[in-house]
Scaffold this motif. Structure first.
Motif, PDB file in Angstrom:
ATOM      1  N   GLU A  96       0.820  -1.214   0.000  1.00 39.50           N
ATOM      2  CA  GLU A  96       0.000   0.000   0.000  1.00 39.50           C
ATOM      3  C   GLU A  96       0.851   1.261   0.000  1.00 39.50           C
ATOM      4  O   GLU A  96       0.494   2.262  -0.601  1.00 39.50           O
ATOM      5  N   SER A  97       1.988   1.225   0.672  1.00 40.60           N
ATOM      6  CA  SER A  97       2.837   2.414   0.754  1.00 40.60           C
ATOM      7  C   SER A  97       3.522   2.716  -0.576  1.00 40.60           C
ATOM      8  O   SER A  97       3.939   3.847  -0.826  1.00 40.60           O
ATOM      9  N   LYS A  98       3.601   1.757  -1.505  1.00 42.26           N
ATOM     10  CA  LYS A  98       4.307   1.946  -2.775  1.00 42.26           C
ATOM     11  C   LYS A  98       3.358   2.086  -3.959  1.00 42.26           C
ATOM     12  O   LYS A  98       3.810   2.155  -5.104  1.00 42.26           O
ATOM     13  N   ILE A  99       2.057   2.106  -3.733  1.00 41.25           N
ATOM     14  CA  ILE A  99       1.091   2.142  -4.841  1.00 41.25           C
ATOM     15  C   ILE A  99       1.293   3.341  -5.761  1.00 41.25           C
ATOM     16  O   ILE A  99       1.339   3.171  -6.992  1.00 41.25           O
ATOM     17  N   PRO A 100       1.477   4.570  -5.252  1.00 35.07           N
ATOM     18  CA  PRO A 100       1.669   5.695  -6.183  1.00 35.07           C
ATOM     19  C   PRO A 100       2.924   5.542  -7.047  1.00 35.07           C
ATOM     20  O   PRO A 100       2.890   5.819  -8.252  1.00 35.07           O
ATOM     21  N   GLU A 101       4.009   5.054  -6.473  1.00 35.77           N
ATOM     22  CA  GLU A 101       5.244   4.865  -7.241  1.00 35.77           C
ATOM     23  C   GLU A 101       5.049   3.800  -8.313  1.00 35.77           C
ATOM     24  O   GLU A 101       5.525   3.941  -9.448  1.00 35.77           O
ATOM     25  N   GLU A 102       4.357   2.730  -7.966  1.00 39.14           N
ATOM     26  CA  GLU A 102       4.119   1.660  -8.928  1.00 39.14           C
ATOM     27  C   GLU A 102       3.222   2.134 -10.071  1.00 39.14           C
ATOM     28  O   GLU A 102       3.481   1.790 -11.239  1.00 39.14           O
ATOM     29  N   GLU A 103       2.192   2.884  -9.745  1.00 38.72           N
ATOM     30  CA  GLU A 103       1.304   3.426 -10.792  1.00 38.72           C
ATOM     31  C   GLU A 103       2.089   4.325 -11.737  1.00 38.72           C
ATOM     32  O   GLU A 103       1.923   4.267 -12.959  1.00 38.72           O
ATOM     33  N   GLU A 104       2.956   5.164 -11.193  1.00 41.60           N
ATOM     34  CA  GLU A 104       3.765   6.064 -12.019  1.00 41.60           C
ATOM     35  C   GLU A 104       4.671   5.248 -12.946  1.00 41.60           C
ATOM     36  O   GLU A 104       4.799   5.543 -14.135  1.00 41.60           O
ATOM     37  N   TRP A 105       5.298   4.212 -12.405  1.00 48.67           N
ATOM     38  CA  TRP A 105       6.203   3.387 -13.204  1.00 48.67           C
ATOM     39  C   TRP A 105       5.418   2.681 -14.310  1.00 48.67           C
ATOM     40  O   TRP A 105       5.888   2.594 -15.452  1.00 48.67           O
ATOM     41  N   LEU A 106       4.218   2.156 -13.977  1.00 50.39           N
ATOM     42  CA  LEU A 106       3.405   1.468 -14.985  1.00 50.39           C
ATOM     43  C   LEU A 106       2.980   2.409 -16.112  1.00 50.39           C
ATOM     44  O   LEU A 106       2.992   2.016 -17.289  1.00 50.39           O
TER      45      LEU A 106
END
Length: 130
Positions: free
Chosen positions: A111-121
């Motif tokens: 949950e803490s990394k969701i924004p970073e993962e969305e940006e990378w995707l």
């Protein structure tokens, strides 16, 4: 004079030999005394162990005699009745269906990394379009 020196040296050697033999005899006697004490202690321990073992055997035999006597007809049935039940039949086999969801990352989502993962995707999707 020379003969006196030789006799004196001979007497000294004899006295030293006598002292050494006497010391060896005393050490041997002491060693034998200690060994006798050890053996006496071993014998005493073995005797005590045998007495304990005999006592335990008699206690066990008394318990067996007491527990093996049925007190009533009901107890008699317990000792004589043999009821063996057949084991239950084996369970039927089944199939378990498993479906895996696609994962863009090799590790689990946090949950803490969701924004970073969305940006990378989004960056990866944009790179594929080009």
């Amino acid at each position: 004079l020379e003969q006196e020196k030789q006799e004196k040296a001979k007497r000294r050697r004899e006295e030293e030999q006598f002292a050494i033999k006497e010391q060896m005899r005393l050490e041997q006697e002491d060693k034998e005394r200690v060994e006798k004490e050890k053996q006496a202690e071993r014998d005493k321990s073995m005797k005590d162990l045998e007495q304990w073992k005999d006592k335990q055997t008699t206690i066990t035999n008394k318990q067996i005699k007491v527990t093996s006597k049925p007190h009533s007809q009901h107890n008699m049935d317990i000792w004589t009745k043999k009821t063996e039940q057949a084991p239950p039949p084996p369970r039927k086999g089944g199939n378990i269906s498993v479906r895996f969801t696609p994962r863009p990352f090799s590790t689990a989502a946090r949950e803490s990394k969701i924004p970073e993962e969305e940006e990378w995707l989004t960056k990866m999707a944009a790179a594929r379009k080009i």
